[in-house]
Design an enzyme around this catalytic site. Sequence first.
Site, PDB file in Angstrom:
ATOM      1  N   HIS A 153       0.837  -1.202   0.000  1.00 15.77           N
ATOM      2  CA  HIS A 153       0.000   0.000   0.000  1.00 15.77           C
ATOM      3  C   HIS A 153       0.878   1.260   0.000  1.00 15.77           C
ATOM      4  O   HIS A 153       0.603   2.216  -0.726  1.00 15.77           O
ATOM      5  CB  HIS A 153      -0.878   0.046   1.252  1.00 15.77           C
ATOM      6  CG  HIS A 153      -1.888  -1.051   1.350  1.00 15.77           C
ATOM      7  ND1 HIS A 153      -1.819  -2.031   2.297  1.00 15.77           N
ATOM      8  CD2 HIS A 153      -3.017  -1.302   0.627  1.00 15.77           C
ATOM      9  CE1 HIS A 153      -2.856  -2.845   2.168  1.00 15.77           C
ATOM     10  NE2 HIS A 153      -3.590  -2.439   1.154  1.00 15.77           N
TER      11      HIS A 153
ATOM     12  N   ASP B 231      -2.988  -7.433  -7.641  1.00 11.25           N
ATOM     13  CA  ASP B 231      -4.356  -7.780  -8.022  1.00 11.25           C
ATOM     14  C   ASP B 231      -4.484  -7.478  -9.521  1.00 11.25           C
ATOM     15  O   ASP B 231      -5.128  -6.506  -9.917  1.00 11.25           O
ATOM     16  CB  ASP B 231      -5.342  -6.957  -7.196  1.00 11.25           C
ATOM     17  CG  ASP B 231      -5.167  -7.220  -5.714  1.00 11.25           C
ATOM     18  OD1 ASP B 231      -5.757  -8.182  -5.213  1.00 11.25           O
ATOM     19  OD2 ASP B 231      -4.395  -6.485  -5.063  1.00 11.25           O
TER      20      ASP B 231
HETATM   21  P1  AMP Z   1      -6.346  -3.773  -0.766  1.00 15.92           P
HETATM   22  O1  AMP Z   1      -6.289  -2.898   0.456  1.00 15.92           O
HETATM   23  O2  AMP Z   1      -5.856  -5.152  -0.535  1.00 15.92           O
HETATM   24  O3  AMP Z   1      -7.674  -3.696  -1.475  1.00 15.92           O
HETATM   25  O4  AMP Z   1      -5.299  -3.158  -1.785  1.00 15.92           O
HETATM   26  C1  AMP Z   1      -5.304  -1.806  -2.138  1.00 15.92           C
HETATM   27  C2  AMP Z   1      -4.337  -1.595  -3.271  1.00 15.92           C
HETATM   28  O5  AMP Z   1      -3.028  -2.016  -2.879  1.00 15.92           O
HETATM   29  C3  AMP Z   1      -4.706  -2.387  -4.525  1.00 15.92           C
HETATM   30  O6  AMP Z   1      -4.458  -1.606  -5.675  1.00 15.92           O
HETATM   31  C4  AMP Z   1      -3.747  -3.563  -4.448  1.00 15.92           C
HETATM   32  O7  AMP Z   1      -3.447  -4.119  -5.713  1.00 15.92           O
HETATM   33  C5  AMP Z   1      -2.535  -2.916  -3.851  1.00 15.92           C
HETATM   34  N1  AMP Z   1      -1.659  -3.924  -3.228  1.00 15.92           N
HETATM   35  C6  AMP Z   1      -2.026  -4.881  -2.336  1.00 15.92           C
HETATM   36  N2  AMP Z   1      -0.969  -5.663  -2.032  1.00 15.92           N
HETATM   37  C7  AMP Z   1       0.077  -5.193  -2.759  1.00 15.92           C
HETATM   38  C8  AMP Z   1       1.451  -5.576  -2.880  1.00 15.92           C
HETATM   39  N3  AMP Z   1       1.959  -6.601  -2.215  1.00 15.92           N
HETATM   40  N4  AMP Z   1       2.235  -4.868  -3.721  1.00 15.92           N
HETATM   41  C9  AMP Z   1       1.723  -3.831  -4.428  1.00 15.92           C
HETATM   42  N5  AMP Z   1       0.462  -3.412  -4.336  1.00 15.92           N
HETATM   43  C10 AMP Z   1      -0.373  -4.081  -3.521  1.00 15.92           C
END
Ligand code: AMP
Length: 282
Positions: free
Chosen positions: A37, A150
């Site tokens: 994030h 994702d």
């Molecule tokens: P989430 O809170 O899991 O919905 O993720 C929010 C954003 O962070 C989304 O665009 C995800 O693709 C991105 N994200 C989650 N995990 C990672 C990671 N390990 N590396 C890069 N971006 C991430």
Amino acid sequence: MEVIKTIEAMKGFSFQARRAGKTIAFVPTMGFFHEGHLSLMREGRRRGDLLIVSLFVNPTQFAPHEDLKNYPRDFERDCKMAEEVGTDILFAPEVDEMYPSDHQTHVQVEKVTQNLCGRSRPTHFRGVTTVVMMLFELVTPHVTIFGEKDYQQLVTIRQMVRDLHMSVEVVGMPTVREADGLAMSSRNTYLLPEERKAARSLYRSLQRARELLQTGEQRASRILDEMNGILRSERLIRTDYVQICDAATLQDVDRVEGGVVVALAAYLGKTRLIDNLVYRKL
Ligand code: AMP
């Protein structure tokens, strides 16, 4: 950093920001921040005069049997982390305000949502695009940053933005990993120690796929066989899917000719994790 909790205040802020000629960068999240994030936020900080991060655990992207209730949350910690990387606004709306009881409009991207995660989570992407559409309307970003972790979500958002002629630039950022290769995820906190250890094989299987691709292997079946072998040797892993798809259409390929995404989803106990490798031949 200011925390905004209401739709009216969010709209007011972005209206004024736009009127003042500011560039708005936007990172949508479900919170429980990790370095993945933060890398998106840092990129947003670099690209916008203002960085807005949303924190909203969106109920419509969870199926009834999924982990909405247990999804990890730590608002205080998230506030600190977002502030440290220079977030201007943390937008954390309430579920009831985002989805009043008579809510009945959804955004559905048709094709790229069908394969991969769309098979086992048939209503997931509809929930994602619906909430992202709402958030774009409230935040009015010039640029928005999503993670390649994702990958199908990123492709889906790009498609929605194209199809609906929306004026926002969508930037994808590489997956941030733990030292042993496991892709960072808020859901990793669910893993028991043994499951956490076993989870390393997810990345190992992707690394093996990369090796094979780099040595010129083009047959998807050969690559998938080896990956499945690695995953099967870990008794705590229950594979949901391992597939090789065209990087743009997300349709399965038999031969690797253009850009592909090697994507997998697997359960460790009750925890479902996803990971992928985007491979483009030089
Ligand atoms: P989430 O809170 O899991 O919905 O993720 C929010 C954003 O962070 C989304 O665009 C995800 O693709 C991105 N994200 C989650 N995990 C990672 C990671 N390990 N590396 C890069 N971006 C991430």
